[in-house]
Write an enzyme that holds these catalytic residues in place. Sequence first.
Site, mmCIF file in Angstrom:
data_model
loop_
_atom_site.group_PDB
_atom_site.id
_atom_site.type_symbol
_atom_site.label_atom_id
_atom_site.label_comp_id
_atom_site.label_asym_id
_atom_site.label_seq_id
_atom_site.Cartn_x
_atom_site.Cartn_y
_atom_site.Cartn_z
ATOM 1 N N GLY A 42 53.922 47.466 -38.498
ATOM 2 C CA GLY A 42 54.495 46.189 -38.915
ATOM 3 C C GLY A 42 53.453 45.198 -39.406
ATOM 4 O O GLY A 42 53.751 44.334 -40.234
ATOM 5 N N ASN B 84 51.726 53.988 -39.394
ATOM 6 C CA ASN B 84 51.557 55.127 -38.475
ATOM 7 C C ASN B 84 52.838 55.457 -37.707
ATOM 8 O O ASN B 84 52.791 56.028 -36.620
ATOM 9 C CB ASN B 84 50.416 54.839 -37.495
ATOM 10 C CG ASN B 84 50.681 53.619 -36.629
ATOM 11 O OD1 ASN B 84 51.325 52.665 -37.070
ATOM 12 N ND2 ASN B 84 50.185 53.632 -35.403
#
Length: 224
Positions: free
Chosen positions: A94, A118
């Site tokens: 994020g 990721n």
Amino acid sequence: MKFKNPPVNSLSLEFLTELVISLEKLENDKSFRGVILTSDRPGVFSAGLDLTEMCGRSPAHYAGYWKAVQELWLRLYQSNLVLVSAINGACPAGGCLVALTCDYRILADNPRYCIGLNETQLGIIAPFWLKDTLENTIGHRAAERALQLGLLFPPAEALQVGIVDQVVPEEQVQSTALSAIAQWMAIPDHARQLTKAMMRKATASRLVTQRDADVQNFVSFISK
């Protein structure tokens, strides 16, 4: 604008809401033309989505949370302001979402400050609109590899693949961001804003027309 949500600037529902409100205020105040996004937390830009918002809650909570994540991306990605990220810490998931929406990205040259999406390493997947943003930035093949493997790029690799525009010594991140934003603001606003909207319209429209379905997919996925 400095992110300050200890300990790691995770994107909680409260933090997302405050950030969107702050951006809205800046957008509406015509005396502001650009914003540098950075962190007040040493060593971390943002650790990304707040996993406590995505575990052990109700489907209604998951839906509300994901709508807030969508809203942040749309607000940043379609902003008329010049947005520059001064990435002074780790920037996964994020955090990378926030950075990718910006017009220009500067990363501190510290091997601990990796950037990337990721999500797959956590058993989740990046939404299609975030995939599109990464693909627009680094190209299809590099994005496909990065997303499948959940790669986090250290500074030199981040610059090489093009996920950031500059890598500078840590103490120069803020001054470089100021220089960069000055270059962007030297362009007449209306011409720059119309060009930005033209470049980003198709990507933004994909989410705007599929917001409800995207929320339903997220709720279904998280609930499983």
